[in-house]
Design a protein around this motif. Structure first.
Motif, PDB file in Angstrom:
ATOM      1  N   ALA A  40      43.863  43.965  44.668  1.00 29.34           N
ATOM      2  CA  ALA A  40      43.201  45.042  43.920  1.00 29.34           C
ATOM      3  C   ALA A  40      41.824  44.597  43.438  1.00 29.34           C
ATOM      4  O   ALA A  40      41.599  43.427  43.135  1.00 29.34           O
ATOM      5  N   GLN A  41      40.914  45.535  43.357  1.00 29.30           N
ATOM      6  CA  GLN A  41      39.558  45.239  42.890  1.00 29.30           C
ATOM      7  C   GLN A  41      39.532  44.885  41.403  1.00 29.30           C
ATOM      8  O   GLN A  41      38.687  44.114  40.964  1.00 29.30           O
ATOM      9  N   VAL A  42      40.483  45.420  40.638  1.00 36.71           N
ATOM     10  CA  VAL A  42      40.547  45.183  39.195  1.00 36.71           C
ATOM     11  C   VAL A  42      41.400  43.942  38.930  1.00 36.71           C
ATOM     12  O   VAL A  42      42.573  43.899  39.316  1.00 36.71           O
ATOM     13  N   SER A  43      40.819  42.955  38.274  1.00 39.23           N
ATOM     14  CA  SER A  43      41.510  41.678  38.090  1.00 39.23           C
ATOM     15  C   SER A  43      42.783  41.821  37.260  1.00 39.23           C
ATOM     16  O   SER A  43      43.757  41.100  37.501  1.00 39.23           O
ATOM     17  N   GLU A  44      42.809  42.747  36.306  1.00 41.93           N
ATOM     18  CA  GLU A  44      44.006  42.932  35.486  1.00 41.93           C
ATOM     19  C   GLU A  44      45.186  43.414  36.332  1.00 41.93           C
ATOM     20  O   GLU A  44      46.340  43.079  36.053  1.00 41.93           O
ATOM     21  N   ILE A  45      44.911  44.202  37.357  1.00 37.25           N
ATOM     22  CA  ILE A  45      45.968  44.673  38.249  1.00 37.25           C
ATOM     23  C   ILE A  45      46.515  43.495  39.058  1.00 37.25           C
ATOM     24  O   ILE A  45      47.728  43.334  39.196  1.00 37.25           O
ATOM     25  N   ARG A  46      45.620  42.650  39.572  1.00 37.47           N
ATOM     26  CA  ARG A  46      46.065  41.458  40.309  1.00 37.47           C
ATOM     27  C   ARG A  46      46.918  40.569  39.418  1.00 37.47           C
ATOM     28  O   ARG A  46      47.988  40.095  39.822  1.00 37.47           O
ATOM     29  N   GLN A  47      46.460  40.356  38.213  1.00 33.12           N
ATOM     30  CA  GLN A  47      47.162  39.482  37.264  1.00 33.12           C
ATOM     31  C   GLN A  47      48.556  40.032  36.942  1.00 33.12           C
ATOM     32  O   GLN A  47      49.546  39.296  36.984  1.00 33.12           O
ATOM     33  N   THR A  48      48.639  41.307  36.663  1.00 34.77           N
ATOM     34  CA  THR A  48      49.925  41.918  36.311  1.00 34.77           C
ATOM     35  C   THR A  48      50.871  41.917  37.505  1.00 34.77           C
ATOM     36  O   THR A  48      52.056  41.595  37.364  1.00 34.77           O
ATOM     37  N   VAL A  74      51.373  32.445  50.887  1.00 37.72           N
ATOM     38  CA  VAL A  74      50.629  31.367  51.536  1.00 37.72           C
ATOM     39  C   VAL A  74      49.595  31.933  52.505  1.00 37.72           C
ATOM     40  O   VAL A  74      48.447  31.486  52.543  1.00 37.72           O
ATOM     41  N   SER A  75      49.968  32.954  53.266  1.00 34.54           N
ATOM     42  CA  SER A  75      48.999  33.553  54.191  1.00 34.54           C
ATOM     43  C   SER A  75      47.895  34.279  53.419  1.00 34.54           C
ATOM     44  O   SER A  75      46.749  34.322  53.874  1.00 34.54           O
ATOM     45  N   GLY A  76      48.221  34.813  52.250  1.00 34.96           N
ATOM     46  CA  GLY A  76      47.207  35.473  51.426  1.00 34.96           C
ATOM     47  C   GLY A  76      46.108  34.527  50.970  1.00 34.96           C
ATOM     48  O   GLY A  76      44.958  34.930  50.786  1.00 34.96           O
ATOM     49  N   VAL A  77      46.441  33.266  50.804  1.00 33.09           N
ATOM     50  CA  VAL A  77      45.450  32.272  50.382  1.00 33.09           C
ATOM     51  C   VAL A  77      44.408  32.052  51.477  1.00 33.09           C
ATOM     52  O   VAL A  77      43.290  31.631  51.196  1.00 33.09           O
ATOM     53  N   SER A  78      44.728  32.384  52.717  1.00 27.36           N
ATOM     54  CA  SER A  78      43.787  32.246  53.834  1.00 27.36           C
ATOM     55  C   SER A  78      43.045  33.535  54.151  1.00 27.36           C
ATOM     56  O   SER A  78      42.285  33.587  55.110  1.00 27.36           O
ATOM     57  N   SER A  79      43.253  34.565  53.365  1.00 25.60           N
ATOM     58  CA  SER A  79      42.629  35.865  53.615  1.00 25.60           C
ATOM     59  C   SER A  79      41.111  35.797  53.466  1.00 25.60           C
ATOM     60  O   SER A  79      40.594  35.029  52.648  1.00 25.60           O
ATOM     61  N   PRO A  80      40.387  36.632  54.224  1.00 19.96           N
ATOM     62  CA  PRO A  80      38.947  36.712  54.001  1.00 19.96           C
ATOM     63  C   PRO A  80      38.601  37.416  52.681  1.00 19.96           C
ATOM     64  O   PRO A  80      37.486  37.282  52.179  1.00 19.96           O
ATOM     65  N   LEU A  81      39.569  38.127  52.100  1.00 16.21           N
ATOM     66  CA  LEU A  81      39.336  38.834  50.834  1.00 16.21           C
ATOM     67  C   LEU A  81      39.579  37.899  49.652  1.00 16.21           C
ATOM     68  O   LEU A  81      40.695  37.423  49.435  1.00 16.21           O
ATOM     69  N   ALA A  82      38.547  37.658  48.871  1.00 11.29           N
ATOM     70  CA  ALA A  82      38.678  36.779  47.710  1.00 11.29           C
ATOM     71  C   ALA A  82      39.714  37.306  46.728  1.00 11.29           C
ATOM     72  O   ALA A  82      40.450  36.535  46.113  1.00 11.29           O
ATOM     73  N   GLU A  83      39.795  38.631  46.598  1.00  9.50           N
ATOM     74  CA  GLU A  83      40.764  39.215  45.669  1.00  9.50           C
ATOM     75  C   GLU A  83      42.194  38.877  46.077  1.00  9.50           C
ATOM     76  O   GLU A  83      43.029  38.556  45.225  1.00  9.50           O
ATOM     77  N   LEU A  84      42.478  38.933  47.364  1.00 10.43           N
ATOM     78  CA  LEU A  84      43.820  38.595  47.829  1.00 10.43           C
ATOM     79  C   LEU A  84      44.084  37.100  47.680  1.00 10.43           C
ATOM     80  O   LEU A  84      45.181  36.700  47.282  1.00 10.43           O
ATOM     81  N   ARG A  85      43.080  36.278  47.963  1.00  2.00           N
ATOM     82  CA  ARG A  85      43.264  34.841  47.775  1.00  2.00           C
ATOM     83  C   ARG A  85      43.615  34.537  46.322  1.00  2.00           C
ATOM     84  O   ARG A  85      44.556  33.797  46.034  1.00  2.00           O
ATOM     85  N   GLN A  86      42.865  35.161  45.407  1.00  2.00           N
ATOM     86  CA  GLN A  86      43.128  34.930  43.995  1.00  2.00           C
ATOM     87  C   GLN A  86      44.496  35.488  43.592  1.00  2.00           C
ATOM     88  O   GLN A  86      45.270  34.814  42.903  1.00  2.00           O
ATOM     89  N   GLY A  87      44.805  36.707  44.009  1.00  2.00           N
ATOM     90  CA  GLY A  87      46.087  37.316  43.666  1.00  2.00           C
ATOM     91  C   GLY A  87      47.262  36.510  44.180  1.00  2.00           C
ATOM     92  O   GLY A  87      48.259  36.309  43.475  1.00  2.00           O
ATOM     93  N   ALA A  88      47.145  36.008  45.405  1.00  2.00           N
ATOM     94  CA  ALA A  88      48.224  35.199  45.978  1.00  2.00           C
ATOM     95  C   ALA A  88      48.390  33.895  45.201  1.00  2.00           C
ATOM     96  O   ALA A  88      49.517  33.473  44.908  1.00  2.00           O
ATOM     97  N   LEU A  89      47.276  33.270  44.834  1.00  2.19           N
ATOM     98  CA  LEU A  89      47.356  32.029  44.074  1.00  2.19           C
ATOM     99  C   LEU A  89      47.901  32.256  42.666  1.00  2.19           C
ATOM    100  O   LEU A  89      48.655  31.435  42.140  1.00  2.19           O
ATOM    101  N   LEU A  90      47.533  33.370  42.061  1.00  2.00           N
ATOM    102  CA  LEU A  90      48.109  33.698  40.757  1.00  2.00           C
ATOM    103  C   LEU A  90      49.624  33.857  40.867  1.00  2.00           C
ATOM    104  O   LEU A  90      50.373  33.319  40.040  1.00  2.00           O
ATOM    105  N   ALA A  91      50.063  34.577  41.886  1.00  2.00           N
ATOM    106  CA  ALA A  91      51.503  34.776  42.073  1.00  2.00           C
ATOM    107  C   ALA A  91      52.209  33.456  42.345  1.00  2.00           C
ATOM    108  O   ALA A  91      53.307  33.211  41.820  1.00  2.00           O
TER     109      ALA A  91
END
Length: 158
Positions: A40-48, A74-91
């Motif tokens: 998600a573009q909104v960091s609070e959504i990724r965090q939640t 793990v595959s999300g951490v390799s995504s070209p999307l920084a938001e997905l990389r961050q969201g996957a690492l948060l999870a």
């Protein structure tokens, strides 16, 4: 996340029981929606979303009810999307914080450590992603004992 968490052990057990009693279709839909919120573009959504994923993972991973979660994150951490990389690492970080070392298989631990190190590496230019990776690494270290006994793996993580 409060649907899965309570300070009282008895209330927490009731909430976990409510999840486990849901039909498989409802659980699958919930998991899919949560995973789709990670970029998600909104960091609070990724965090939640990451927090809720970790609460469900605390119930499902030990029972092998969400076998593809680790691979997805793990595959999300390799995504070209920084938001997905961050969201996957948060999870990953929140999930590692919730679980004990007996609740993950060594193969899952190896994949998680590799992904976290990748996210924390100098080649990652997004500082939010690197911060999420460092937090995830902190929470994943409890699982790294066997890896640190092997020099090559220890050097890779360090």
């Amino acid at each position: 996340k409060n649907m899965f968490y309570a300070r009282s052990d008895s209330l927490a057990a009731q909430k976990r029981s409510r999840w486990t009693q849901l039909d498989d279709v409802a659980k699958a839909q919930t998991r899919t929606l949560l995973l789709s919120a990670l970029p998600a573009q909104v960091s609070e959504i990724r965090q939640t979303a990451a927090q809720v994923i970790s609460k469900i993972a605390m119930i499902d991973l030990p029972a092998n009810q969400w076998p593809d979660l680790t691979d997805f994150l793990v595959s999300g951490v390799s995504s070209p999307l920084a938001e997905l990389r961050q969201g996957a690492l948060l999870a990953i970080g929140f999930t590692c914080e919730e679980l004990s070392s007996e609740e993950l298989q060594q193969e899952q631990v190896n994949k998680i450590l590799t992904a976290v190190v990748r996210g924390a590496s100098d080649s990652e230019t997004n500082l939010d992603v690197r911060l999420a990776a460092m937090q995830a690494l902190h929470n994943a270290l409890q699982f790294a004992g066997p890896n640190f006994r092997i020099k090559q793996e220890r050097d890779f993580v360090m």
